[in-house]
Scaffold this motif. Structure first.
Motif, PDB file in Angstrom:
ATOM      1  N   HIS A 159       0.861  -1.187   0.000  1.00 50.39           N
ATOM      2  CA  HIS A 159       0.000   0.000   0.000  1.00 50.39           C
ATOM      3  C   HIS A 159       0.893   1.231   0.000  1.00 50.39           C
ATOM      4  N   THR A 182      -1.994  -1.339  -3.901  1.00 50.36           N
ATOM      5  CA  THR A 182      -2.963  -0.254  -3.800  1.00 50.36           C
ATOM      6  C   THR A 182      -2.203   1.066  -3.745  1.00 50.36           C
ATOM      7  N   GLN A 204      -5.131  -1.627  -7.568  1.00 40.51           N
ATOM      8  CA  GLN A 204      -6.169  -0.633  -7.329  1.00 40.51           C
ATOM      9  C   GLN A 204      -5.500   0.733  -7.205  1.00 40.51           C
TER      10      GLN A 204
END
Length: 336
Positions: A159, A182, A204
């Protein structure tokens, strides 16, 4: 240029480094900033490393696993070029030592110029890292994870958010896999440059200024199954770059168009303050009356297939019509 800035990592003095040989037994504990790992083996962060003056940990050996054990590495706000965890810092400025088989996992890096810098590395992995709030240094860096001069590595299940420049940046690299990451709230979510044969899969990417950008001069890569929504300017861009000359009166500097890439089965919507969800062409930084976005004179240079999108700007017939993707087509929505 980013290339020259990164080179300075290879020239940093090693006077303050703590060197840890590997002994048989459990993972070796890392307890101090500016730790240099020079032997293969397993290492673990025993405590947070906060306000590191130069960097947190430098891995200068192959076959190393560094488990951050959910601890945090942060960098001091100073004039040094600082990084959280990096590879391949050499002791001799004129010699490069690529590393292989390195794994960096399971922790947080923040407040550095590069959170993770995988430099001169092969067959290595960065996974389960949260890298956020990394900042520009003399106008460059500010990245969550950088892969530079490195090949055949895997960056997965990370992330990266609120970095001043790029969440994940692949620069002068080849054959690397970026999957199930992400990227949120960065200037750019995922970006390549002078990169070939990258695979950008199932990520994402949302809430950045720019979503995914290939270029300049990125070739033969695959961008598939990504969820790229609600970025401020563009969603997925495949680009070359035109910049002002370094010396007044010279011709503009053109960085080659990215070509031979395949962009397929991505859901790309709500990225509409630039030229659209999808863009192929040149970013033009000359200013004045010249449009900021230009198309390539020879038309389409890449392959676009079966993408779901709302708007696009590209040569005629390049991107094709939007399709409605099934959930199974968008591997970014998979949990594995």
């Amino acid at each position: 240029m980013k290339f020259f800035a990164k080179t300075q990592w290879l020239l940093l003095p090693l006077l303050l480094l703590a060197t840890f040989p590997v002994l048989a037994g459990p993972p070796q504990a890392v307890t101090e900033c500016e730790t240099l790992i020079t032997e293969p083996g397993k290492y673990r962060l025993a405590n947070d490393l906060l306000n590191c003056e130069f960097f947190g940990v430098n891995i200068h050996a192959s076959d190393v696993t560094l488990d951050l054990k959910r601890q945090t590495i942060s960098c001091a706000e100073n004039e040094n070029m600082t990084g959280g965890v990096l590879t391949a810092l050499t002791e001799k400025p004129d010699v490069f030592f690529p590393v292989s088989g390195v794994k960096i996992t399971n922790g947080t890096v923040t407040g550095c110029s590069d959170g993770i810098l995988l430099a001169l590395a092969e067959d290595s992995m960065v996974t389960k890292i949260t890298s956020w709030g990394n900042r520009l240094w003399n106008g460059v860096s500010g990245t969550g994870i950088t892969v530079w001069l490195s090949q055949h590595n895997v960056v997965t299940h990370n992330h990266v958010f609120a970095n001043e420049d790029v969440g994940i940046f692949s620069w002068i690299a080849g054959g690397n896999l970026y999957k199930h990451n992400t990227a949120t709230g960065n200037f750019m979510g995922i970006r390549t440059g002078y990169d070939d044969n990258a695979e950008i899969l199932c990520n994402q990417v949302h809430g950045n200024a720019l979503g995914i950008a290939l270029g300049p001069a990125s070739t033969d890569s695959l961008v598939r199954g990504n969820l790229v929504v609600d970025n401020f300017y563009e969603g997925i861009s495949v680009v070359g770059v035109v910049m002002p000359p370094e010396v007044e009166g010279d011709d503009p500097v053109t960085l080659d168009m990215s070509e031979g890439n395949t962009i397929r089965s991505n859901l790309v919507e709500g990225n509409h303050n630039g030229v659209g969800d999808l863009f192929e062409g040149y970013w033009n930084f000359l200013g004045g009356d010249i449009p900021a976005y230009q198309l390539h004179a020879d038309g389409c240079m890449n392959t676009w297939k079966k993408n779901q999108y709302g708007s696009a700007y590209a040569p005629d017939g390049c991107i094709g019509s939007s399709v409605v993707l099934e959930e199974d087509d968008i591997c970014a929505l998979d949990e594995d």
